[in-house]
Scaffold this motif. Structure first.
Motif, PDB file in Angstrom:
ATOM      1  N   SER A  32     -53.342 -18.950   1.907  1.00 26.41           N
ATOM      2  CA  SER A  32     -52.829 -17.396   1.825  1.00 26.41           C
ATOM      3  C   SER A  32     -51.527 -17.022   2.046  1.00 26.41           C
ATOM      4  CB  SER A  32     -53.965 -16.460   2.452  1.00 26.41           C
ATOM      5  OG  SER A  32     -53.989 -16.658   3.993  1.00 26.41           O
ATOM      6  N   LYS A  37     -44.804 -19.577  -6.317  1.00 28.78           N
ATOM      7  CA  LYS A  37     -44.964 -18.743  -7.337  1.00 28.78           C
ATOM      8  C   LYS A  37     -44.068 -19.528  -8.608  1.00 28.78           C
ATOM      9  CE  LYS A  37     -42.212 -15.715  -5.411  1.00 28.78           C
ATOM     10  NZ  LYS A  37     -41.568 -14.490  -4.841  1.00 28.78           N
ATOM     11  N   SER A  88     -44.510 -14.739 -14.087  1.00 26.68           N
ATOM     12  CA  SER A  88     -44.720 -13.698 -13.029  1.00 26.68           C
ATOM     13  C   SER A  88     -46.027 -14.337 -12.276  1.00 26.68           C
ATOM     14  CB  SER A  88     -44.966 -12.403 -13.279  1.00 26.68           C
ATOM     15  OG  SER A  88     -46.192 -11.911 -14.153  1.00 26.68           O
ATOM     16  N   ILE A  90     -48.784 -16.667  -9.771  1.00 27.31           N
ATOM     17  CA  ILE A  90     -48.720 -16.982  -8.517  1.00 27.31           C
ATOM     18  C   ILE A  90     -50.326 -17.805  -8.208  1.00 27.31           C
ATOM     19  CG2 ILE A  90     -49.094 -16.219  -6.115  1.00 27.31           C
ATOM     20  CD1 ILE A  90     -47.564 -13.498  -6.898  1.00 27.31           C
ATOM     21  N   THR A  92     -52.514 -18.800  -5.072  1.00 23.04           N
ATOM     22  CA  THR A  92     -52.823 -18.659  -3.948  1.00 23.04           C
ATOM     23  C   THR A  92     -54.154 -18.548  -3.208  1.00 23.04           C
ATOM     24  OG1 THR A  92     -52.166 -16.922  -1.847  1.00 23.04           O
ATOM     25  CG2 THR A  92     -53.071 -16.098  -3.944  1.00 23.04           C
ATOM     26  N   SER A  94     -57.398 -16.317  -2.221  1.00 23.27           N
ATOM     27  CA  SER A  94     -57.657 -14.913  -2.178  1.00 23.27           C
ATOM     28  C   SER A  94     -58.326 -14.664  -0.879  1.00 23.27           C
ATOM     29  CB  SER A  94     -58.762 -14.585  -3.364  1.00 23.27           C
ATOM     30  OG  SER A  94     -59.680 -15.343  -3.280  1.00 23.27           O
ATOM     31  N   LEU A 102     -53.020 -15.502 -10.293  1.00 20.17           N
ATOM     32  CA  LEU A 102     -52.842 -14.215 -10.375  1.00 20.17           C
ATOM     33  C   LEU A 102     -51.821 -13.833 -11.352  1.00 20.17           C
ATOM     34  CD1 LEU A 102     -53.041 -13.064  -6.831  1.00 20.17           C
ATOM     35  CD2 LEU A 102     -54.883 -13.287  -8.365  1.00 20.17           C
ATOM     36  N   ASN A 103     -51.860 -12.909 -12.178  1.00 19.58           N
ATOM     37  CA  ASN A 103     -50.790 -12.721 -13.104  1.00 19.58           C
ATOM     38  C   ASN A 103     -49.782 -11.831 -12.336  1.00 19.58           C
ATOM     39  OD1 ASN A 103     -52.008 -10.200 -13.384  1.00 19.58           O
ATOM     40  ND2 ASN A 103     -52.919 -10.446 -15.214  1.00 19.58           N
ATOM     41  N   GLN A 105     -49.750  -8.614 -12.643  1.00 14.76           N
ATOM     42  CA  GLN A 105     -50.220  -7.521 -12.134  1.00 14.76           C
ATOM     43  C   GLN A 105     -51.324  -7.430 -10.809  1.00 14.76           C
ATOM     44  OE1 GLN A 105     -50.228  -8.011 -15.581  1.00 14.76           O
ATOM     45  NE2 GLN A 105     -48.109  -6.914 -15.375  1.00 14.76           N
ATOM     46  N   LYS A 106     -51.369  -8.780 -10.323  1.00 13.61           N
ATOM     47  CA  LYS A 106     -52.313  -9.255  -9.247  1.00 13.61           C
ATOM     48  C   LYS A 106     -53.496  -9.222  -9.791  1.00 13.61           C
ATOM     49  CE  LYS A 106     -48.863  -9.469  -6.279  1.00 13.61           C
ATOM     50  NZ  LYS A 106     -47.700  -9.332  -7.271  1.00 13.61           N
ATOM     51  N   GLU A 107     -53.727  -9.332 -11.182  1.00 14.02           N
ATOM     52  CA  GLU A 107     -55.234  -9.718 -11.499  1.00 14.02           C
ATOM     53  C   GLU A 107     -55.478 -11.365 -11.515  1.00 14.02           C
ATOM     54  OE1 GLU A 107     -55.199  -6.217 -14.957  1.00 14.02           O
ATOM     55  OE2 GLU A 107     -54.456  -8.139 -15.460  1.00 14.02           O
ATOM     56  N   VAL A 108     -56.932 -11.592 -11.332  1.00 15.26           N
ATOM     57  CA  VAL A 108     -57.094 -12.843 -11.370  1.00 15.26           C
ATOM     58  C   VAL A 108     -57.450 -13.482 -12.553  1.00 15.26           C
ATOM     59  CG1 VAL A 108     -59.014 -14.460 -10.463  1.00 15.26           C
ATOM     60  CG2 VAL A 108     -58.510 -12.496  -9.232  1.00 15.26           C
TER      61      VAL A 108
END
Length: 828
Positions: A32, A37, A88, A90, A92, A94, A102-103, A105-108
């Motif tokens: 985590s 990136k 953009s 990532i 990681t 969760s 994640l994109n 916008q931090k959406e899965v």
């Protein structure tokens, strides 16, 4: 002072930042707090595998995946159905402990989607290429791994499996295309029958199957329908069952220095690829399906497919096409039906009883799908089937046991040798025909033995005369000494002699799995010598029409020749009745294996085809003009053109070649040898042969390379023409588009293709004096001769044109296609 101190800290921070990035790229674990990136990556400890972000050709979409050394070899994709639209992204861990993408916008976008995970879990990329998610609160318990969710690639130690209770599968799924990794139409899975098989599926329909798994150690742990699998796989593949009832298939070859993988490509072809570390490229070891006969159920029910026959489909003995009109049009989907009802069925229906049913033997086939298995020995296998009226076929498969079938027989494939025999239940009347045929064969064989014995006696008497060592005999070199003297002569030519025992070991006792092909001379096997060198062993078959003359002719002729476009003879072997020639191994076999197989034609773009044309021409020029001997090959055809790893051509099979002496430029023979469709008219009809005979064969070969069609089995529904006649017709109409292979038609080489068609037609002209020499042909190919002369009418086309005029009036009349290749006029 404080400001100056802060300034001094900046270089330190920059250095630390750079160190942190380098360290981040070198690690093999994601947590985590330790994420990556775009475009960062992590490496496995052995540095073979990388996980990170990538894009495919002609696409800006970003994916997260694992690749081997370079992004050109992606073996697993996480978000294959939901790509990132920018850089953009990532990767990681969760808050719920899952591995996620994640994109911006931090959406899965993608998740390992495991329930009951701990928030202190981590994901590690192992040295096997497996991405493993571990629960660190439970002693690093594995909770998810990429090997259980594969994409299109199977790696060593990965398991393809099926749970027999739930039906849940771990399977490969193809990409939609080479630039789109989303799930395609094809899947590859294990079917856990009594004797498991692997299948490739097109949606829900079978596309290819492997045949049943044979676990006997006498010939390795293999699938019986994959002819390329041999004893070398004994320590590689493993099929097992876990306690929970899950059947699995895995592999791990003994030599893991170079990675070997299986890939299900977007066209449904399962390829075994291995990494060539010296050239840093992937090479394809084998592929399934490799031709039309490997496609599931190609010939329908009760049909059998043989890729070496034309047409490839035929009905089993005792059966006939269900729809003869469709069958003659090569639409085989409806299959075949029984000619005569079974006697046990007639009794069951109250009809008059007759003689009992029997079994016809179909040799060397891949047995049909959905056979009922038992461990009964061979004699009981037959008895059980015979006593059960619903049993229509049985097979006693070595290393597996007894199979029997009560449903329609589907997906039967004929092989040149091995693996198994199938016994079909037929009415007694069909057996009578078979037995009458056997009686005819026996009588014919007895008469043949008597004739051969008489001929042998007179030959022995003739050999006692004191004659010259070498004399003309229909264009072949005739050696009158005994074979011992012949071999001494070969030794004087410094041709190495191989021991039979070593060749038997090299070819695994001439196992059918090592057979590369079958010619007039006999079978050719792949062998690996003690020093690891790969060779091709050409073994004279006792049933071959060729004999000592052709054998010694090839030894003497080719041992004197050295050229990059001629196959190299490494040595020979003769012990007792065994006669063998040992050649350099050609990885891609012969030209016809590429040229006339739909699945292989796409590998021959125009540049490769033109390179092959040029190479054959250079080889012929050497034979005709540049070698120490003047050689006329007399049997130039696609099966006698071998291809090396780079698809460079090499002329082979000099058993029929003729050596010219002195100032000779033509000769005559009473024994016409070669293959119909490639023989010039003056040779086929009068026995006259010269350099122009080979030029004619080259012209036919050139037209075949351009069109991708066989001259000897060409058929057009409207015009009963050979390929040469077909080419001539459309040349006169100034429209050769129908002649050009679709694989090269869209490429930007139309002028070169047109030029080659014209050269081909110049080579097949009726009169030899109008045909160009090979030296002139090479100048034409290189455009050194700008304006080519117009071709005159080719040989053998005048009668075809007359027939085509008649056939145009009768084209609605049923017709049949009979594709017969006559190797020679006098038995070969």
């Amino acid at each position: 002072m404080g400001f100056i101190s802060r300034l001094n800290l900046i270089p330190v921070l920059l250095i630390f930042s750079c160190f942190h990035l380098d360290f981040g790229n070198a690690i093999d674990t994601i947590t985590s707090s330790q994420f990556i990136k775009d475009p960062e990556t992590i490496n496995s400890k052995n540095s073979r595998f990388k996980l990170g972000f990538f894009s495919l050709e002609n696409s800006t979409n970003r994916y997260v995946g694992i690749w081997y050394f370079s992004q050109s070899t992606v073996i697993w994709v996480a978000n294959r159905n939901k790509p990132l639209r920018d850089t953009s992204g990532i990767v990681t861990i969760s808050e719920d402990g899952n591995l996620v993408v994640l994109n911006g916008q931090k959406e899965v976008v993608w998740s390992s989607n495991v329930s009951n995970t701990a928030n202190n879990s981590s994901a590690q990329l192992s040295d096997s290429g497996n991405l493993v998610l571990q629960d660190n609160s439970r002693s690093k318990t594995t909770v998810w791994e990429s090997f259980q969710h594969p994409s299109d690639t199977m790696l060593p130690t990965m398991k393809i499996s099926t749970d027999k209770r739930t039906g849940e599968k771990i399977q490969l799924t193809s990409w939609k295309s080479s630039s789109d990794p989303s799930i395609g139409s094809y899947s590859f899975s294990l079917e856990p029958l009594n004797v498991p098989e692997v299948f490739t599926w097109n949606g829900t329909s079978p596309y290819w199957r492997s045949g049943p798994w044979r676990s006997g150690t006498w010939n390795g742990q293999i699938f019986t329908g994959v002819t390329e699998m041999n004893s070398g796989y004994l320590d590689g593949f493993k099929l097992g069952e876990e306690e929970e009832g899950t059947v699995y298939l895995t592999f791990a070859f003994a030599d893991d220095s170079d990675l070997s993988i299986f890939v299900l490509n977007s066209e449904g072809i399962l390829e075994r690829r291995y990494w060539n570390g010296e050239k840093d490229i992937w090479k394809v070891g084998w592929a399934e399906p490799k031709d039309e006969c490997d496609v599931y159920g190609k010939c329908g029910t009760f049909g059998i497919c043989n890729s070496l026959s034309s047409p490839i489909c035929s009905c089993l003995r005792g059966f006939e096409p269900m729809n003869k009109e469709e069958w003659n049009e090569k639409n085989w989907t409806n299959g075949c039906v029984r000619r005569v009802p079974l006697q046990c069925e007639r009794v069951k229906n109250g009809s008059e009883a007759g003689k009992g049913d029997g079994f016809l033997k179909i040799e060397m086939v891949k047995v049909p799908y959905l056979g009922e298995w038992s461990s009964s020995p061979g004699d009981k296998c037959r008895t059980r089937c015979f006593e059960n009226c619903s049993c229509i076929a049985y097979a006693n498969v070595a290393g597996i046991g007894c199979f029997s079938w009560s449903e329609n027989l589907t997906d039967i494939q004929k092989f040149p040798s091995g693996p198994d025999d199938l016994y079909i239940r037929v009415d007694f009347s069909e057996l009578d025909k078979e037995r009458d045929f056997k009686v005819i064969i026996i009588i014919t064989v007895l008469i043949g033995i008597i004739i051969i014995s008489i001929a042998a006696y007179f030959l022995w008497r003739w050999n006692t005369n004191d004659r010259a060592n070498i004399q003309k005999s229909g264009g072949l070199l005739d050696f009158s000494e005994d074979l011992t003297a012949d071999m001494k002569r070969a030794e004087l030519q410094e041709l190495p002699l191989f021991e039979f025992a070593k060749l038997a070991t090299a070819t695994n006792d001439f196992h059918s799995a090592n057979m590369l092909g079958q010619g007039g001379f006999g079978p050719v096997y792949k062998g690996i010598l003690e020093d690891g060198k790969e060779v091709a062993v050409k073994r004279l078959s006792r049933a071959s029409g060729q004999g000592r003359e052709e054998f010694m002719n090839e030894v003497v002729v080719i041992s004197k020749l050295q050229h990059r476009n001629l196959v190299k003879l490494l040595g020979c072997c003769i012990e007792g009745d065994e006669k063998m020639l040992i050649y350099e191994y050609m990885a891609n076999k012969s030209l016809d294996a590429f040229l006339f197989k739909p699945l292989k034609q796409k590998d021959l773009d125009w540049r490769k085809r033109f390179n092959i044309i040029q190479g054959i021409a250079r080889g012929l020029l050497y034979l005709h003009r540049d070698s120490r001997l003047i050689i006329i090959h007399r049997d130039l055809k696609p099966s006698n053109i071998l291809l090396d790893e780079e698809l460079n051509p090499k002329i082979s099979d000099f058993g029929m070649a003729r050596i010219f002496k002195g100032s000779e430029d033509k000769d005559k023979t009473k024994r016409v040898v070669g293959t119909y469709g490639y023989m010039s008219p003056e040779y086929a009809m009068e026995g006259l042969f010269s350099e122009k005979s080979d030029v004619f064969s080259f012209g036919v070969l050139l037209l075949e390379i351009v069109s991708g069609r066989k001259n000897t089995s060409f058929y057009d529904d409207d015009l009963s023409l050979t390929l040469v006649g077909f080419a001539w017709k459309f040349w006169n109409e100034d429209n050769v588009t129908p002649l050009i292979s679709p694989e090269i038609y869209d490429q930007c080489f139309r002028n070169d293709i047109m030029r080659c068609i014209q050269i081909g037609l110049l080579c097949v002209q009726e009169l030899a004096r109008y045909r160009p020499t090979v030296a002139t042909i090479i100048s034409m190919l290189h455009s050194e001769i700008v304006n080519l002369p117009p071709p005159k009418q080719p040989a053998f086309t005048e009668r075809q044109i007359m027939l085509s005029a008649e056939s145009s009036q009768k084209k609605h009349r049923p017709s049949s296609i009979n594709n017969v290749t006559v190797t020679i006029v006098q038995g070969r």
